[in-house]
Design a protein around this motif. Structure first.
Motif, mmCIF file in Angstrom:
data_model
loop_
_atom_site.group_PDB
_atom_site.id
_atom_site.type_symbol
_atom_site.label_atom_id
_atom_site.label_comp_id
_atom_site.label_asym_id
_atom_site.label_seq_id
_atom_site.Cartn_x
_atom_site.Cartn_y
_atom_site.Cartn_z
ATOM 1 N N UNK A 119 24.921 44.969 21.877
ATOM 2 C CA UNK A 119 23.769 44.492 21.116
ATOM 3 C C UNK A 119 24.064 43.258 20.285
ATOM 4 N N UNK A 120 25.211 42.614 20.519
ATOM 5 C CA UNK A 120 25.555 41.398 19.773
ATOM 6 C C UNK A 120 25.120 40.169 20.565
ATOM 7 N N UNK A 121 24.464 39.255 19.873
ATOM 8 C CA UNK A 121 23.994 38.030 20.497
ATOM 9 C C UNK A 121 24.835 36.840 20.024
ATOM 10 N N UNK A 122 25.151 35.946 20.942
ATOM 11 C CA UNK A 122 25.787 34.647 20.655
ATOM 12 C C UNK A 122 27.235 34.746 20.227
ATOM 13 N N UNK A 159 26.059 43.466 15.139
ATOM 14 C CA UNK A 159 25.125 43.680 16.247
ATOM 15 C C UNK A 159 23.682 43.703 15.763
ATOM 16 N N UNK A 160 22.819 43.207 16.599
ATOM 17 C CA UNK A 160 21.389 43.269 16.301
ATOM 18 C C UNK A 160 20.827 44.646 16.596
ATOM 19 N N UNK A 161 21.369 45.286 17.620
ATOM 20 C CA UNK A 161 20.958 46.632 18.021
ATOM 21 C C UNK A 161 22.209 47.432 18.345
ATOM 22 N N UNK A 162 22.232 48.699 17.941
ATOM 23 C CA UNK A 162 23.301 49.600 18.357
ATOM 24 C C UNK A 162 22.675 50.793 19.064
ATOM 25 N N UNK A 163 23.456 51.396 19.922
ATOM 26 C CA UNK A 163 22.985 52.559 20.679
ATOM 27 C C UNK A 163 23.876 53.743 20.324
ATOM 28 N N UNK A 212 12.778 46.046 22.618
ATOM 29 C CA UNK A 212 13.317 44.730 22.298
ATOM 30 C C UNK A 212 14.125 44.202 23.475
ATOM 31 N N UNK A 213 13.942 42.937 23.784
ATOM 32 C CA UNK A 213 14.728 42.268 24.806
ATOM 33 C C UNK A 213 15.724 41.346 24.118
ATOM 34 N N UNK A 214 16.956 41.391 24.555
ATOM 35 C CA UNK A 214 17.970 40.496 24.006
ATOM 36 C C UNK A 214 19.014 40.194 25.071
ATOM 37 N N UNK A 215 19.715 39.109 24.888
ATOM 38 C CA UNK A 215 20.779 38.714 25.800
ATOM 39 C C UNK A 215 22.113 39.099 25.179
ATOM 40 N N UNK A 216 22.799 40.025 25.812
ATOM 41 C CA UNK A 216 24.065 40.525 25.288
ATOM 42 C C UNK A 216 25.175 39.505 25.521
ATOM 43 N N UNK A 267 27.001 38.100 45.069
ATOM 44 C CA UNK A 267 25.823 37.460 44.457
ATOM 45 C C UNK A 267 26.058 37.102 42.999
ATOM 46 N N UNK A 268 26.923 36.123 42.746
ATOM 47 C CA UNK A 268 27.285 35.783 41.379
ATOM 48 C C UNK A 268 26.146 35.120 40.617
ATOM 49 N N UNK A 269 25.328 34.358 41.302
ATOM 50 C CA UNK A 269 24.318 33.570 40.610
ATOM 51 C C UNK A 269 23.098 34.396 40.206
ATOM 52 N N UNK A 270 22.973 35.625 40.673
ATOM 53 C CA UNK A 270 21.778 36.405 40.399
ATOM 54 C C UNK A 270 22.038 37.568 39.438
ATOM 55 N N UNK A 271 23.071 37.439 38.656
ATOM 56 C CA UNK A 271 23.412 38.513 37.731
ATOM 57 C C UNK A 271 22.556 38.404 36.482
ATOM 58 N N UNK A 272 21.951 39.499 36.098
ATOM 59 C CA UNK A 272 21.122 39.537 34.901
ATOM 60 C C UNK A 272 21.943 40.052 33.729
ATOM 61 N N UNK A 273 21.859 39.363 32.591
ATOM 62 C CA UNK A 273 22.580 39.790 31.396
ATOM 63 C C UNK A 273 21.625 40.285 30.316
ATOM 64 N N UNK A 274 20.371 40.521 30.687
ATOM 65 C CA UNK A 274 19.389 40.977 29.708
ATOM 66 C C UNK A 274 19.503 42.475 29.516
ATOM 67 N N UNK A 275 19.516 42.906 28.275
ATOM 68 C CA UNK A 275 19.629 44.324 27.939
ATOM 69 C C UNK A 275 18.349 44.764 27.257
ATOM 70 N N UNK A 276 17.741 45.805 27.761
ATOM 71 C CA UNK A 276 16.487 46.303 27.191
ATOM 72 C C UNK A 276 16.768 47.462 26.254
ATOM 73 N N UNK A 277 16.219 47.361 25.045
ATOM 74 C CA UNK A 277 16.421 48.409 24.062
ATOM 75 C C UNK A 277 15.299 49.424 24.095
ATOM 76 N N UNK A 278 15.603 50.655 23.695
ATOM 77 C CA UNK A 278 14.608 51.715 23.630
ATOM 78 C C UNK A 278 13.489 51.365 22.652
#
Length: 915
Positions: free
Chosen positions: A450-453, A459-463, A219-223, A205-216
């Motif tokens: 947590x790095x975008x683009x 990084x915008x967010x670190x864990x 915050x929603x961001x695309x990694x 299922x290659x086309x249904x892969x989600x790249x969204x990472x949810x932060x504690x």
């Protein structure tokens, strides 16, 4: 000759003297020269230098480049301008450049030679070749060609080559290109992702892969990392069983907190898809959760599996503190991987591998000394974390041990990730271990997902792993120091990067040891029961001896109180013996044991011990404020070096309220059960005083409701001498006169009264006359006439109330009855006084509710709330207690002053009624 020699000597002497004079002069001049010098210079950085300057790392300043030169990419040296070749460069600050001839305007890649280019120049003056071609400047033996050539790499099936990134040689195409398209191009409908080529006809299922990472932090961001490599890693793992790709996919699942959601194809869902469809593959080391080619990430999602993993099989090795077989070292090792899935090395955890807080190596390694409870806390700047952990390192932790034949084995250490979500539920934060989902792989810092683009940006967010706890549990009833598999509990925090130089994060690392203390508690309870029984016998014997010594055979209240005093002292001794014995038990058996069989109780398990100590010192209430700290300890005292957690306002309020109510209830019980029964009852004494003074009291708290104290003397008058008063009391004690009650032959003197409207109206009419006589009109008359009028009004009121009590006014009569039980409970009257007033017998002296004395409950709650509000505002028990005491005294003074004034204004000597 002699003359010449003398002259030479003289000249040499003069020269020496002159040299000394010069040296002396220079020495005198040197301080002035030093004073004239300055040891400061302009501050310059490489980015401040112009294009024709370079930054001299020795002089720490910008220096001009030579002729036909410009600054290099780093800014710390010079290079030749485009169209110029180097003819001298010895690594120093000076290079020499020479212009290339017109027929050879290009410069070789190394910059030393001029060459003719076939298809134009780059901005740097180097030869340019089209895409897919490589630049050739020399033949096979290194001879420089007069003209460079651009050679096309052979992408046909016989070669399958393509130009490398530097375009200086041809290399074989990536295998997925060859396998998918039989060429070096990934053309549609094939899918190009992460530098790999995949067929679009597969079942993955290659086309249904989600790249969204949810932060504690919500915050929603695309990694960028997930968007670039998740799809390719998952496909390479699934299609080609690529080992590093499978590890990289597992790393992305761990970066996503091992969270699983069946509704989306995130990293862990993709990993689970591959795991489930690889059921036909063999299990590694016969572990069903570890499939071939895949990393071991989970222990399965079956309910109740975690307790089995943690408590079923013990570690087949022994730990001992002393003796020939001493074994006090926990040998933890970890298989480490980089973010791309490459295996790095096996490494021991010593040296602070999992400890973010810096410390000496000795203190860091103390965490892995068996039996040593370890705690480490610190605050780390975000800038340091970003510098030390640019990319995450992943660890699979194991415990190394040797069996009885000294063969080396490793035991997988399970992980309890508190941030794990299973279908959006934090199952690992549940108190029931049966709902936990154990995992395997961990990391300390994730500054990549947590790095975008752009992966090269900040990084915008670190864990960050802010809490790591290693818990070790002893097998029950072991005598050889056997333990169950250790458990790593880890909690991550997501940090939104605003200013890395000013932000910081608190982290902790701890090691705890546990064992089942149920048997020890049972033994303590048995000892308490036996010694408590002996304490009762000892107290009875002491009481019997005391009775014999005072020569009193009667068992009275004093005897009971004496027994309780003796028993309290003996019971305190029992608690003291138990606490001392318990302390010595742990001290001796824990410190002196060879093979480990007991471990110290955890702070939570010490609550019963603390309770016993508190009972032994019951007369001292101190240290309870520590119960309000935001930690799990219930200890009543803290040593100065220990960490003091911040106070919880909720717990602080609870402790304050509990202590205040406990003290208040103890006082109420003491006065109600003992003091007012056997010492004095001030309210009852007030009623007796009314009878002795021949004064009855009407208290109207409402318009038609109030209280009546029947204080009519049974002796007819109260103005008598002491001898006659004593005789009257003696006659009353011997029942030679009537009883004091309002109803003949009864003792009831206190009543709740519900008066009729007619009676109230008549009362108001007289009362208005009294008020008018005491009003402003009195200023127009003399003081003597005013007093005379007031006396007449009071006599009128006394006469009316006396006649009302004596049933003179038939139209305003009353009757006496008992209140119903429900009326007493509800505090109300069901019967309305229509024609007659109603007097309710009141043996509980409820008239005290209109006095300061009778509002204990209200005052207790008011003082409690005042204390708590002050304490919550200032976080200081002592100040709150002082201010509460101060307001009590002020309030009491005001009430007493107002009460005395009111009493003085309404009381006259020898009056019949007090209104």
């Amino acid at each position: 000759m002699a003359t010449r020699s003398g002259v030479g000597v003289a000249m040499a002497a003069r020269s020496l003297l002159s040299a000394r004079a010069v040296i002396a002069f220079l020495l005198l001049l040197l301080p002035r020269v030093l004073q004239a010098q300055t040891f400061s210079f302009p501050f310059q950085q490489p980015e401040n230098c112009d294009n024709n300057q370079y930054f001299d790392i020795s002089a720490l300043s910008c220096v001009p480049c030579g002729a036909n030169q410009r600054q290099d990419a780093r800014g710390t040296s010079c290079v030749c301008l485009p169209g110029f070749q180097m003819i001298s460069n010895n690594g120093g600050p000076v290079i020499i450049c020479k212009k290339c001839p017109e027929n050879m305007k290009g410069v070789t890649e190394d910059g030393w030679d001029c060459i003719s280019c076939p298809s134009g120049l780059t901005a740097e003056g180097k030869c340019h070749c089209p895409t897919g071609h490589i630049l050739v400047e020399r033949d096979v033996n290194g001879t420089l060609l007069s003209q460079a050539t651009c050679e096309l790499c052979d992408g046909n099936e016989s070669s399958f080559t393509v130009a490398n990134a530097l375009q200086d040689r041809c290399i074989r195409c990536e295998p997925t290109f060859v396998n998918t398209s039989r060429s070096c191009a990934c053309s549609e409908p094939n899918i190009l992702t992460g530098g790999l080529c995949f067929s679009s006809t597969g079942s993955f299922p290659l086309r249904r892969i989600s790249t969204t990472r949810y932060g504690e932090i919500g915050m929603y961001l695309t990694s960028e990392w997930f968007a670039k490599y998740l799809q390719s890693s998952a496909a390479a793992c699934w299609v080609y069983a690529n080992l590093t790709s499978c590890q990289a996919l597992g790393n992305m699942c761990v970066m996503n907190m091992n969270s699983y959601n069946s509704a989306t194809f995130d990293a862990c869902r993709l990993f689970q898809f591959i795991f489930e469809n690889a059921a036909g593959l063999s299990a590694i080391h016969s572990i069903s959760f570890w499939r071939q080619n895949l990393p071991w990430l989970f222990y399965g999602d079956q309910l109740g599996l975690a307790p089995q993993v943690l408590s079923t099989t013990s570690l087949p090795t022994n730990f001992s503190f002393k003796g020939e077989n001493q074994n006090t070292k926990l040998k933890f090792v970890a298989a480490s991987y980089d973010i791309r899935g490459n295996f790095l090395k096996w490494q021991t955890l010593e040296g602070g591998v999992l400890q973010l807080c810096p410390d000496t190596e000795t203190r860091l390694n103390a965490a892995y000394s068996f039996g040593t409870t370890y705690q480490q806390n610190c605050e780390i700047p975000i800038s340091k974390i970003l510098t030390d952990f640019p990319t995450p390192i992943f660890y699979d932790v194991y415990l190394e041990y040797a069996d009885e034949n000294q063969h080396q084995y490793i035991l997988a250490v399970p992980v309890l990730n508190l941030n794990l979500q299973h279908n959006k539920m934090f199952v690992n934060q549940d108190s029931n271990p049966g709902k936990w989902l154990l995992t395997r792989r961990i990391f300390l810092v994730d500054a990549v997902s947590g790095r975008e683009n752009d992966l090269g940006s900040q990084p915008r967010v670190i864990r960050v792993a802010t809490q790591i706890s290693l818990s070790i549990r002893l097998v029950p009833n072991t005598i050889n120091g056997n333990i169950y598999p250790p458990l790593i509990t880890i909690a991550y925090s997501d940090i939104d990067i605003k200013d890395a130089n000013s932000q910081s994060v608190k982290v902790s690392f701890s090691v705890t040891y546990e064992m089942d203390h149920g048997e020890a508690h049972i033994q303590t309870d048995i000892a308490l029961g036996v010694l408590g029984g002996l304490a009762v016998l000892a107290s009875l014997l002491k009481t019997a001896g005391w009775k014999r010594r005072i020569g009193s055979p009667m068992i009275d209240l004093q005897t009971v109180m004496k027994f309780l005093v003796y028993y309290a002292g003996d019971l305190a001794n029992v608690f003291f013996i138990i606490t001392v014995g318990t302390g010595l038990y742990w001290l001796i058996f824990f410190k002196a044991q060879k093979s480990v069989s007991v471990l110290l109780p955890m702070p939570v398990q010490e609550e019963r011990f603390v309770t016993y100590v508190g009972c032994a010192f019951a007369l001292k209430v101190v240290g309870f404020k520590n119960l309000a700290l935001m930690d799990s300890s219930s200890s009543l005292s803290r040593s100065p070096p220990s960490y003091i957690a911040p106070y919880s306002r909720i717990l602080r309020y609870a402790v304050s309220a509990a202590l205040w109510l406990a003290i208040g209830i103890i006082q109420i019980v003491f006065f109600a059960v003992f003091y007012e029964r056997f010492i004095e009852d001030k309210i009852r004494q007030f009623v007796d005083l009314c009878s002795m003074s021949n004064i009855s009291v009407f208290l109207l708290s409402h318009k038609c409701f109030g209280y009546y104290i029947h204080g009519r003397s049974v002796h007819g008058h109260a103005d008598t001498n002491m001898e006659e008063m004593n005789m009257n009391l003696k006659r009353e004690a011997e029942n030679l006169c009537s009883q004091r009650g309002l109803v003949p032959n009864t003792d009831g003197q206190t009543f709740q009264i519900a008066i009729s409207n007619q009676m109230r109206q008549h009362y108001d009419k007289i009362h208005e006359t009294l008020i008018r006589k005491n009003g402003p009109a009195r200023l127009l008359s003399s003081s003597a006439s005013t007093l005379e009028q007031s006396i007449k009004a009071y006599h009128m009121m006394n006469k009316f109330l006396g006649s009302f009590i004596d049933h003179v006014h038939k139209e305003m009569d009353y009757f006496i009855k008992d209140k119903l039980l429900l009326e007493r409970i509800l505090g109300m009257e069901f019967m309305e006084p229509m024609e007659k007033s109603i007097f309710y017998n009141d043996e509980g002296y409820s008239f005290s509710s209109v006095l300061y004395y009778g509002n204990e409950a209200t005052l207790l709650i008011f003082d409690l709330l005042f204390f708590c509000v002050v304490d919550l505002a200032c976080q200081n028990f002592i100040l709150a207690a002082f201010l509460t005491y101060l307001q009590q005294e002020i309030f009491r003074y005001i009430c007493n002053t107002v009460g005395q004034k009111n009493l003085a204004s309404k009381t006259l000597v020898d009056q019949r009624f007090l209104i």
